[in-house]
Each structure stands twice: as C-alpha cells, then as structure tokens.
Design a protein around this motif. Structure first.
Motif, PDB file in Angstrom:
ATOM      1  N   VAL A 169       0.792  -1.376  -0.108  1.00  0.00           N
ATOM      2  CA  VAL A 169       0.059  -0.049   0.010  1.00  0.00           C
ATOM      3  C   VAL A 169       0.885   1.355  -0.102  1.00  0.00           C
ATOM      4  N   GLU A 170       0.616   2.235  -0.916  1.00  0.00           N
ATOM      5  CA  GLU A 170       1.157   3.548  -1.043  1.00  0.00           C
ATOM      6  C   GLU A 170       0.569   4.458  -0.128  1.00  0.00           C
ATOM      7  N   ILE A 171       1.197   5.192   0.661  1.00  0.00           N
ATOM      8  CA  ILE A 171       0.454   6.284   1.569  1.00  0.00           C
ATOM      9  C   ILE A 171       0.977   7.690   1.102  1.00  0.00           C
ATOM     10  N   LEU A 172       0.042   8.419   0.531  1.00  0.00           N
ATOM     11  CA  LEU A 172       0.470   9.694   0.446  1.00  0.00           C
ATOM     12  C   LEU A 172      -0.026  10.669   1.341  1.00  0.00           C
ATOM     13  N   GLU A 173       0.550  11.672   1.849  1.00  0.00           N
ATOM     14  CA  GLU A 173       0.245  12.651   2.790  1.00  0.00           C
ATOM     15  C   GLU A 173       0.049  14.035   2.044  1.00  0.00           C
ATOM     16  N   ASN A 174      -1.234  14.184   2.425  1.00  0.00           N
ATOM     17  CA  ASN A 174      -1.569  15.717   1.846  1.00  0.00           C
ATOM     18  C   ASN A 174      -1.371  15.997   0.292  1.00  0.00           C
ATOM     19  N   PRO A 175      -1.788  15.048  -0.311  1.00  0.00           N
ATOM     20  CA  PRO A 175      -1.725  15.378  -1.948  1.00  0.00           C
ATOM     21  C   PRO A 175      -2.799  16.412  -2.302  1.00  0.00           C
ATOM     22  N   SER A 176      -2.373  16.883  -3.558  1.00  0.00           N
ATOM     23  CA  SER A 176      -3.292  17.894  -4.037  1.00  0.00           C
ATOM     24  C   SER A 176      -4.153  17.235  -5.108  1.00  0.00           C
ATOM     25  N   THR A 177      -3.638  16.134  -5.893  1.00  0.00           N
ATOM     26  CA  THR A 177      -4.395  15.429  -6.880  1.00  0.00           C
ATOM     27  C   THR A 177      -4.042  14.056  -6.715  1.00  0.00           C
ATOM     28  N   LEU A 178      -5.021  13.129  -7.409  1.00  0.00           N
ATOM     29  CA  LEU A 178      -4.619  11.636  -7.551  1.00  0.00           C
ATOM     30  C   LEU A 178      -5.025  11.443  -9.037  1.00  0.00           C
ATOM     31  N   SER A 179      -4.007  10.659  -9.508  1.00  0.00           N
ATOM     32  CA  SER A 179      -4.325  10.098 -11.042  1.00  0.00           C
ATOM     33  C   SER A 179      -4.997   8.682 -11.081  1.00  0.00           C
ATOM     34  N   GLY A 180      -5.723   8.610 -12.026  1.00  0.00           N
ATOM     35  CA  GLY A 180      -6.314   7.448 -12.415  1.00  0.00           C
ATOM     36  C   GLY A 180      -5.321   6.414 -13.063  1.00  0.00           C
ATOM     37  N   GLU A 181      -4.223   6.669 -13.315  1.00  0.00           N
ATOM     38  CA  GLU A 181      -3.167   5.771 -13.725  1.00  0.00           C
ATOM     39  C   GLU A 181      -3.666   5.305 -15.036  1.00  0.00           C
ATOM     40  N   ASN A 182      -3.363   3.904 -15.299  1.00  0.00           N
ATOM     41  CA  ASN A 182      -3.845   3.406 -16.410  1.00  0.00           C
ATOM     42  C   ASN A 182      -5.022   2.603 -16.364  1.00  0.00           C
ATOM     43  N   ILE A 183      -5.783   2.596 -15.197  1.00  0.00           N
ATOM     44  CA  ILE A 183      -6.853   2.280 -15.072  1.00  0.00           C
ATOM     45  C   ILE A 183      -8.285   3.123 -15.551  1.00  0.00           C
ATOM     46  N   LEU A 184      -8.020   4.471 -15.178  1.00  0.00           N
ATOM     47  CA  LEU A 184      -8.754   5.657 -15.726  1.00  0.00           C
ATOM     48  C   LEU A 184      -7.971   6.626 -16.394  1.00  0.00           C
ATOM     49  N   PRO A 185      -7.503   6.346 -17.634  1.00  0.00           N
ATOM     50  CA  PRO A 185      -6.695   7.231 -18.249  1.00  0.00           C
ATOM     51  C   PRO A 185      -7.019   8.606 -18.394  1.00  0.00           C
ATOM     52  N   GLN A 186      -6.268   9.801 -18.091  1.00  0.00           N
ATOM     53  CA  GLN A 186      -6.657  11.214 -18.183  1.00  0.00           C
ATOM     54  C   GLN A 186      -7.652  11.576 -16.942  1.00  0.00           C
ATOM     55  N   PHE A 187      -8.061  10.835 -15.779  1.00  0.00           N
ATOM     56  CA  PHE A 187      -9.119  11.012 -14.918  1.00  0.00           C
ATOM     57  C   PHE A 187      -7.968  11.551 -13.687  1.00  0.00           C
ATOM     58  N   THR A 188      -8.375  12.756 -13.050  1.00  0.00           N
ATOM     59  CA  THR A 188      -7.639  13.548 -12.098  1.00  0.00           C
ATOM     60  C   THR A 188      -8.674  13.802 -11.174  1.00  0.00           C
ATOM     61  N   LEU A 189      -8.253  13.531  -9.840  1.00  0.00           N
ATOM     62  CA  LEU A 189      -9.182  13.880  -8.861  1.00  0.00           C
ATOM     63  C   LEU A 189      -8.435  14.958  -7.899  1.00  0.00           C
ATOM     64  N   ASN A 190      -9.140  16.258  -7.943  1.00  0.00           N
ATOM     65  CA  ASN A 190      -8.459  17.124  -7.004  1.00  0.00           C
ATOM     66  C   ASN A 190      -8.966  17.383  -5.870  1.00  0.00           C
ATOM     67  N   LEU A 191      -8.108  17.044  -4.731  1.00  0.00           N
ATOM     68  CA  LEU A 191      -8.202  17.006  -3.352  1.00  0.00           C
ATOM     69  C   LEU A 191      -8.177  18.274  -2.814  1.00  0.00           C
ATOM     70  N   GLU A 192      -7.838  19.252  -3.103  1.00  0.00           N
ATOM     71  CA  GLU A 192      -7.957  20.589  -2.440  1.00  0.00           C
ATOM     72  C   GLU A 192      -9.060  20.966  -1.833  1.00  0.00           C
ATOM     73  N   HIS A 193     -10.142  20.587  -2.464  1.00  0.00           N
ATOM     74  CA  HIS A 193     -11.416  21.101  -1.572  1.00  0.00           C
ATOM     75  C   HIS A 193     -11.810  20.196  -0.452  1.00  0.00           C
ATOM     76  N   ILE A 194     -11.256  19.005  -0.320  1.00  0.00           N
ATOM     77  CA  ILE A 194     -11.786  17.970   0.678  1.00  0.00           C
ATOM     78  C   ILE A 194     -10.740  18.362   1.933  1.00  0.00           C
ATOM     79  N   TRP A 195      -9.524  18.683   1.628  1.00  0.00           N
ATOM     80  CA  TRP A 195      -8.680  18.999   2.874  1.00  0.00           C
ATOM     81  C   TRP A 195      -9.200  20.291   3.372  1.00  0.00           C
TER      82      TRP A 195
END
Length: 77
Positions: free
Chosen positions: A51-77
């Motif tokens: 398991v990879e743990i990221l601390e306070n990331p601003s975005t997440l990438s869908g990698e090769n599973i959801l190409p071109q998908f990015t989740l912006n986390l700035e509004h969640i934090w």
C-alpha cells in the motif's frame, strides 16, 4: 470493480475500511483509493504491491485504469 474509492467519515474505523480495501484488492480491483480527510492521507491499493501512503496530496491520478482522470483533493482538505 477495476477501481474503488472509499472516503473515510468521522464515524468510520480505519482498520475496518483498510480490511475492506484489502478484500477489494484480493477480488481483482486494480486500483483503490482510501481517502482520509481527518489525517489528510490517501492509501493507494494496487495488485501485488505494498500500500502506498500519500500525505496531503493535491491530486490523484487514475493511472492506467482511468486514463486522463485526475481527482482534485484541495477542496476535501
């Protein structure tokens, strides 16, 4: 599913959600995100990897599973 997102709520026990994420992974999920707004961390689950743990990331990438998908986390934090 190939992809899952779990968003931890204040009433959720972290160990319970982590167990659920492992079950998804064992049943073929290729990418899983466990987003914890309380600690501003994201656990990323992938097959045959630790398991990879990221601390306070601003975005997440869908990698090769959801190409071109990015989740912006700035509004969640």
């Amino acid at each position: 599913p190939d992809f899952v997102i779990e968003l931890r709520s204040p009433s959720d026990h972290l160990k319970t959600i982590q167990k659920k994420m492992k079950e998804y992974q064992e049943n073929g999920t290729r990418l899983g995100w466990l987003i914890d707004p309380q600690t501003k961390t994201v656990e990323i689950y992938r097959p045959n990897q630790e398991v990879e743990i990221l601390e306070n990331p601003s975005t997440l990438s869908g990698e090769n599973i959801l190409p071109q998908f990015t989740l912006n986390l700035e509004h969640i934090w």
